[in-house]
Design an enzyme around this catalytic site. Sequence first.
Site, PDB file in Angstrom:
ATOM      1  N   GLU A 289      10.158  17.023  13.991  1.00 10.43           N
ATOM      2  CA  GLU A 289      10.562  16.846  12.602  1.00 10.43           C
ATOM      3  C   GLU A 289       9.776  17.836  11.745  1.00 10.43           C
ATOM      4  O   GLU A 289       8.543  17.853  11.787  1.00 10.43           O
ATOM      5  CB  GLU A 289      10.239  15.408  12.175  1.00 10.43           C
ATOM      6  CG  GLU A 289      10.667  15.090  10.778  1.00 10.43           C
ATOM      7  CD  GLU A 289      10.278  13.670  10.370  1.00 10.43           C
ATOM      8  OE1 GLU A 289       9.100  13.316  10.483  1.00 10.43           O
ATOM      9  OE2 GLU A 289      11.168  12.929   9.919  1.00 10.43           O
TER      10      GLU A 289
ATOM     11  N   GLU B 196       9.942   2.120  10.250  1.00 12.02           N
ATOM     12  CA  GLU B 196      10.973   3.100   9.856  1.00 12.02           C
ATOM     13  C   GLU B 196      10.300   4.458   9.957  1.00 12.02           C
ATOM     14  O   GLU B 196       9.465   4.800   9.126  1.00 12.02           O
ATOM     15  CB  GLU B 196      11.414   2.839   8.413  1.00 12.02           C
ATOM     16  CG  GLU B 196      12.068   1.500   8.192  1.00 12.02           C
ATOM     17  CD  GLU B 196      13.483   1.444   8.723  1.00 12.02           C
ATOM     18  OE1 GLU B 196      14.166   2.487   8.766  1.00 12.02           O
ATOM     19  OE2 GLU B 196      13.912   0.353   9.126  1.00 12.02           O
TER      20      GLU B 196
ATOM     21  N   LYS C 270       0.867  -1.185   0.000  1.00 12.73           N
ATOM     22  CA  LYS C 270       0.000   0.000   0.000  1.00 12.73           C
ATOM     23  C   LYS C 270       0.904   1.235   0.000  1.00 12.73           C
ATOM     24  O   LYS C 270       1.465   1.606   1.026  1.00 12.73           O
ATOM     25  CB  LYS C 270      -0.908   0.054   1.233  1.00 12.73           C
ATOM     26  CG  LYS C 270      -1.957   1.160   1.065  1.00 12.73           C
ATOM     27  CD  LYS C 270      -2.368   1.843   2.341  1.00 12.73           C
ATOM     28  CE  LYS C 270      -1.561   3.034   2.713  1.00 12.73           C
ATOM     29  NZ  LYS C 270      -1.608   4.205   1.824  1.00 12.73           N
TER      30      LYS C 270
HETATM   31  P1  NAD Z   1       2.591   9.073   6.917  1.00 15.42           P
HETATM   32  O1  NAD Z   1       2.844   8.440   8.228  1.00 15.42           O
HETATM   33  O2  NAD Z   1       1.539  10.109   6.818  1.00 15.42           O
HETATM   34  O3  NAD Z   1       2.179   7.958   5.837  1.00 15.42           O
HETATM   35  C1  NAD Z   1       3.003   6.857   5.517  1.00 15.42           C
HETATM   36  C2  NAD Z   1       2.133   5.730   5.002  1.00 15.42           C
HETATM   37  O4  NAD Z   1       1.334   5.239   6.065  1.00 15.42           O
HETATM   38  C3  NAD Z   1       1.161   6.133   3.911  1.00 15.42           C
HETATM   39  O5  NAD Z   1       1.023   5.079   2.986  1.00 15.42           O
HETATM   40  C4  NAD Z   1      -0.128   6.344   4.694  1.00 15.42           C
HETATM   41  O6  NAD Z   1      -1.283   6.208   3.892  1.00 15.42           O
HETATM   42  C5  NAD Z   1      -0.029   5.240   5.724  1.00 15.42           C
HETATM   43  N1  NAD Z   1      -0.782   5.449   6.950  1.00 15.42           N
HETATM   44  C6  NAD Z   1      -1.087   6.621   7.571  1.00 15.42           C
HETATM   45  N2  NAD Z   1      -1.797   6.385   8.693  1.00 15.42           N
HETATM   46  C7  NAD Z   1      -1.916   5.037   8.807  1.00 15.42           C
HETATM   47  C8  NAD Z   1      -2.542   4.171   9.759  1.00 15.42           C
HETATM   48  N3  NAD Z   1      -3.197   4.646  10.822  1.00 15.42           N
HETATM   49  N4  NAD Z   1      -2.468   2.840   9.564  1.00 15.42           N
HETATM   50  C9  NAD Z   1      -1.799   2.326   8.502  1.00 15.42           C
HETATM   51  N5  NAD Z   1      -1.214   3.099   7.553  1.00 15.42           N
HETATM   52  C10 NAD Z   1      -1.261   4.441   7.705  1.00 15.42           C
HETATM   53  O7  NAD Z   1       4.008   9.592   6.409  1.00 15.42           O
HETATM   54  P2  NAD Z   1       4.332  10.460   5.106  1.00 15.42           P
HETATM   55  O8  NAD Z   1       3.878  11.857   5.351  1.00 15.42           O
HETATM   56  O9  NAD Z   1       3.851   9.734   3.905  1.00 15.42           O
HETATM   57  O10 NAD Z   1       5.944  10.383   5.101  1.00 15.42           O
HETATM   58  C11 NAD Z   1       6.750  11.228   5.819  1.00 15.42           C
HETATM   59  C12 NAD Z   1       7.215  10.572   7.108  1.00 15.42           C
HETATM   60  O11 NAD Z   1       7.881   9.351   6.816  1.00 15.42           O
HETATM   61  C13 NAD Z   1       8.231  11.411   7.873  1.00 15.42           C
HETATM   62  O12 NAD Z   1       7.933  11.376   9.229  1.00 15.42           O
HETATM   63  C14 NAD Z   1       9.554  10.700   7.593  1.00 15.42           C
HETATM   64  O13 NAD Z   1      10.540  10.910   8.570  1.00 15.42           O
HETATM   65  C15 NAD Z   1       9.112   9.289   7.542  1.00 15.42           C
HETATM   66  N6  NAD Z   1      10.096   8.482   6.802  1.00 15.42           N
HETATM   67  C16 NAD Z   1      10.890   7.612   7.494  1.00 15.42           C
HETATM   68  C17 NAD Z   1      11.858   6.874   6.798  1.00 15.42           C
HETATM   69  C18 NAD Z   1      12.767   5.908   7.503  1.00 15.42           C
HETATM   70  O14 NAD Z   1      13.430   5.114   6.841  1.00 15.42           O
HETATM   71  N7  NAD Z   1      12.853   5.935   8.824  1.00 15.42           N
HETATM   72  C19 NAD Z   1      11.985   7.021   5.423  1.00 15.42           C
HETATM   73  C20 NAD Z   1      11.159   7.926   4.774  1.00 15.42           C
HETATM   74  C21 NAD Z   1      10.201   8.639   5.473  1.00 15.42           C
END
Ligand code: NAD
Length: 503
Positions: free
Chosen positions: A410, A265, A186
């Site tokens: 962040e 992550e 997803k």
């Molecule tokens: P996000 O948490 O909003 O979304 C990430 C994914 O999770 C999306 O596919 C979203 O639809 C899904 N999601 C959201 N809520 C959910 C839930 N309750 N249950 C299941 N799935 C859910 O993050 P974003 O805005 O897409 O990405 C940015 C974030 O990702 C930043 O915090 C960044 O630091 C982090 N990030 C971490 C790494 C790492 O390797 N540690 C790498 C890239 C990004």
Amino acid sequence: MGQPVTHHIRSRLDTERRHFWIGGAWQPPACGPGGPHTVVADPTGREAVGRVPQGTPEDVSAAVAAARAAFPAWAAAEAGTRRELLAAVARGILDREAEFAAVISAEMGAPVDNALHVQTRLAAEVFQSYADLLADHAWEQRIGTSQIVQEPVGVVAAITPWNYPLYLIAAKVAAALAAGCTVVLKPSCDAPLNAFLLAGIFAEVCPALGVPGGVFNLVTGSGAVVGAALSSHSDVDAVSFTGSTGAGRSVAASAAGTVKRVGLELGGKSARVILVDEPDGTTVQDLEGAVRMALSDAFYNSGQTCTACSRVLVPDAVYDRAVALAAEEAGRWELGDPAVAGDHLGPVATPRQYAGVLAHIEQGVAEGARLVIGGKAPPDRTPTGLGAGHWILPTVFADVTNDMVIAREEIFGPVVCFLRYRDEQEAVRIANDSIYGLAGAVWCTDRLRAERFARQIRAGLVTVNSGQFNVLAPTGGYKQSGIGRELGTAGLHEFTETKTIQW
Ligand code: NAD
């Protein structure tokens, strides 16, 4: 170098998606191909980039059933077959690299050079790295009277964000497939189109290699519906999530009901520490280089890199000069149309992100930090004709203390905070004073001192000077930056169970 990506290529992209990739076929969503969909917006403010279906729990169940059905055959497949599939996917990405780069650039705003070199080719490199790794991977070992066997964990749900969309998908999907697992992906609703191109590659290579189509399945939709249905699904054995710490907590909570394996992550607020030279402690050799490196790390991908060091810790003796150099350097960065090749900065990816970054900049000013340069881009700094996009100038804050919100949260935009420290002990304390522990960096000409310092940082990835990224080395977070590791052998083990057979 690939072809420069132009609006012409972009206009030919297949971005109207009405089907999911499930069980080796393009299948309409449970509520039909004309059902609810998500519009993929353009971060530059142009017309929408495309649309994808909004999945439901029924779609998730269909995809999980397909992955389950494909699991026995794939788990039993020889390492050679797995290697062929992974290498074929890597080749497929490279064969269509200009298309991938155009899609990624259009949906999340990365300038096309970044989208091609880092986002697309790095993803292919990850698939290839797992093909190579399987050549001599030891799946078993003998300990005394016991045979220790690594087996695939089962059906894996991969949930991914938008910031390096294809690379972050590759880190999960390649490792899971290499381990013998089958996958339901997803991707982020904000950058899902590249995942459809990837599914197109599986559509070609699976039949050609005689691999069951259900090894890789794709369902799009919101995190609250599709993500939650995957994390709580009783027939998913492991969920591998990359995204914000808040969403990671929800994923872990909904996975807890079925006690499934969880890999997280998450976010970061990493520190880069510039060390003074010994013995006099008043100079930094190549301070210009140190500051240039700090800014290029913090601003790359418009600051939307989880491992970016958004706190820069500078010794008192050179602090004012470092800030002056940062102002000069940040002023050289240009904003530009992501569809045009070059080393300019693109827009911030989503309206939510844009509002959040601007709110953090206001917060920084309100809490007494000094806005040295940057902020919301005025009309004369935004690229011509793209004024409706999410444009933020490369932003430098000075006089930041570690208790300020801008030093603790962040921001995930092109915003870097300069903090001062008195001695190395204080630098270590400030660097580690965070709920996060994803990454860090040290700048020091003395490699031994740099390494000693790196060992004191509580984070999963610490870069010394201009250290190179390595797709075979594990990455992941300490503290609230996550659980588990991705890439290389460590990433493979996230998707295996360990069995002991006693004699
Ligand atoms: P996000 O948490 O909003 O979304 C990430 C994914 O999770 C999306 O596919 C979203 O639809 C899904 N999601 C959201 N809520 C959910 C839930 N309750 N249950 C299941 N799935 C859910 O993050 P974003 O805005 O897409 O990405 C940015 C974030 O990702 C930043 O915090 C960044 O630091 C982090 N990030 C971490 C790494 C790492 O390797 N540690 C790498 C890239 C990004």
